[in-house]
Write a protein that holds these residues in place. Structure first.
Motif, PDB file in Angstrom:
ATOM      1  N   VAL A   1       0.834  -1.204   0.000  1.00 12.56           N
ATOM      2  CA  VAL A   1       0.000   0.000   0.000  1.00 12.56           C
ATOM      3  C   VAL A   1       0.867   1.251   0.000  1.00 12.56           C
ATOM      4  O   VAL A   1       0.488   2.280  -0.567  1.00 12.56           O
TER       5      VAL A   1
ATOM      6  N   LYS B   1      -0.667   5.310  -5.545  1.00 10.90           N
ATOM      7  CA  LYS B   1      -1.873   5.731  -6.259  1.00 10.90           C
ATOM      8  C   LYS B   1      -2.429   4.565  -7.079  1.00 10.90           C
ATOM      9  O   LYS B   1      -1.700   3.635  -7.452  1.00 10.90           O
ATOM     10  N   CYS B   2      -3.732   4.623  -7.391  1.00  6.66           N
ATOM     11  CA  CYS B   2      -4.322   3.588  -8.226  1.00  6.66           C
ATOM     12  C   CYS B   2      -5.515   4.160  -8.974  1.00  6.66           C
ATOM     13  O   CYS B   2      -6.060   5.202  -8.610  1.00  6.66           O
TER      14      CYS B   2
ATOM     15  N   HIS C   1      -9.404   4.340 -10.310  1.00  8.91           N
ATOM     16  CA  HIS C   1     -10.736   3.997  -9.839  1.00  8.91           C
ATOM     17  C   HIS C   1     -11.756   4.588 -10.798  1.00  8.91           C
ATOM     18  O   HIS C   1     -11.593   5.710 -11.293  1.00  8.91           O
TER      19      HIS C   1
ATOM     20  N   ASP D   1      -6.273   6.005  -4.184  1.00  8.89           N
ATOM     21  CA  ASP D   1      -5.022   5.388  -3.748  1.00  8.89           C
ATOM     22  C   ASP D   1      -5.288   4.046  -3.087  1.00  8.89           C
ATOM     23  O   ASP D   1      -6.420   3.709  -2.715  1.00  8.89           O
ATOM     24  N   GLU D   2      -4.223   3.275  -2.937  1.00  9.80           N
ATOM     25  CA  GLU D   2      -4.316   1.919  -2.389  1.00  9.80           C
ATOM     26  C   GLU D   2      -4.734   1.914  -0.916  1.00  9.80           C
ATOM     27  O   GLU D   2      -5.356   0.958  -0.450  1.00  9.80           O
TER      28      GLU D   2
ATOM     29  N   GLN E   1      -8.510   2.337  -0.818  1.00 13.01           N
ATOM     30  CA  GLN E   1      -9.082   1.118  -1.380  1.00 13.01           C
ATOM     31  C   GLN E   1      -9.016  -0.027  -0.373  1.00 13.01           C
ATOM     32  O   GLN E   1      -9.988  -0.770  -0.188  1.00 13.01           O
ATOM     33  N   MET E   2      -7.880  -0.160   0.317  1.00 18.34           N
ATOM     34  CA  MET E   2      -7.731  -1.207   1.325  1.00 18.34           C
ATOM     35  C   MET E   2      -8.718  -1.026   2.470  1.00 18.34           C
ATOM     36  O   MET E   2      -9.267  -1.987   3.008  1.00 18.34           O
TER      37      MET E   2
ATOM     38  N   SER F   1     -10.321  -5.510  -2.562  1.00 17.15           N
ATOM     39  CA  SER F   1      -8.941  -5.039  -2.676  1.00 17.15           C
ATOM     40  C   SER F   1      -7.990  -6.168  -2.287  1.00 17.15           C
ATOM     41  O   SER F   1      -8.246  -6.919  -1.347  1.00 17.15           O
TER      42      SER F   1
ATOM     43  N   HIS G   1      -5.400  -5.960  -0.795  1.00 16.96           N
ATOM     44  CA  HIS G   1      -4.777  -5.686   0.501  1.00 16.96           C
ATOM     45  C   HIS G   1      -5.791  -5.638   1.647  1.00 16.96           C
ATOM     46  O   HIS G   1      -5.404  -5.408   2.791  1.00 16.96           O
TER      47      HIS G   1
END
Length: 264
Positions: free
Chosen positions: A118, A127-128, A130, A137-138, A141-142, A148, A150
């Motif tokens: 993460v 970052k990710c 969506h 960001d991760e 999301q987690m 996810s 994670h």
């Protein structure tokens, strides 16, 4: 007659506001700057009340109902409506209460986040993409999405803990939240607020530190429906009662989701 006798023995609580009680997280300039950045400043508050009877967790619903019906609470407890602070005004007719686990006395709960992907080694949040949220960001999301990769880094029991819930609330922020590039501001602010709200004691023999506070997540309804912490179900509009059973103090931590303000 039997019903009347049972009701007569039902415990009742009375409450008095402790207006002199101040919280360092609402005075600290660095934290106030972060709360403004996260669109929470002016929408988050903490108020403390004293109460007159012994508290036990099994009686949490009765305790909360007495709280939201008490005239001193009704006249002094504030909530936010249409961007302005207003008193509760009406006593509640019912409450929903969830006893929130609160056992953590260190920040070890967050250790897995630092090594699961993460974060980068520098502490920067990865970052990710969506579909709905830009600049995602991760970390968020987690915290939010069970699919996810994670999500299960933090176990189900740990996710129920008040410490993790507080961290998640800060990470998600308000309506116009400017999210952090690194995790450190979230961690340090969570630690500060948690220490401000939660009481601990040390066992004189084992020297082990344990939490003595009981945390209750609460919703109150009046004759028109849900009235506190807000009329609508929104994850970031929340209220937690933190009960210190020995001092007979209860602090209510409240946040109303929306656009932050510098006024309070």
């Amino acid at each position: 007659m039997a019903g009347e006798q049972l009701y007569a023995f039902e415990q009742s609580f009375s409450f008095s506001p402790l207006s002199s009680k101040k919280f360092s997280f609402l005075q600290d300039k660095d934290i106030l700057t972060l709360l403004m950045k996260w669109s929470m400043l002016g929408r988050i508050s903490a108020q403390t009340f004293s109460f007159d009877q012994s508290f036990y967790p099994y009686n949490s619903e009765r305790f909360a109902l007495c709280f939201f019906r008490d005239p001193n609470v009704v006249s002094s407890l504030r909530k936010m409506e249409t961007g302005a602070w207003v008193p509760l005004e009406k006593p509640a007719v019912s409450v929903d209460v969830e006893v929130v686990p609160c056992t953590k006395v260190s920040m070890e709960l967050f250790d897995p986040i630092y090594s699961c992907g993460v974060l980068r080694p520098s502490g920067h949040v990865v970052k990710c993409f969506h579909d709905v949220y830009p600049d995602y960001d991760e970390l968020r999301q987690m915290l939010q999405e069970e699919d996810s990769e994670h999500y299960h880094v933090i176990g189900r029991a740990e996710r129920e803990e008040f410490l993790l819930r507080l961290f998640k609330h800060l990470c998600l922020g308000g309506e116009l939240c400017q999210y952090e590039d690194t995790i450190d501001p979230y961690i340090s602010t969570t630690k500060h607020i948690y220490k401000d709200l939660i009481s601990v004691q040390k066992d004189p023999e084992t020297k082990k530190i344990s939490v003595v506070s009981t945390v209750l997540k609460v919703y109150a309804q009046d004759e028109s429906g849900r009235c506190y912490p807000g009329r609508w179900d929104e994850e970031q509009t929340f209220a937690y009662m933190i009960v210190h059973p020995y001092k007979r103090h209860v602090t209510l931590l409240y946040h109303s989701y929306g656009v932050g303000s510098v006024t309070f």
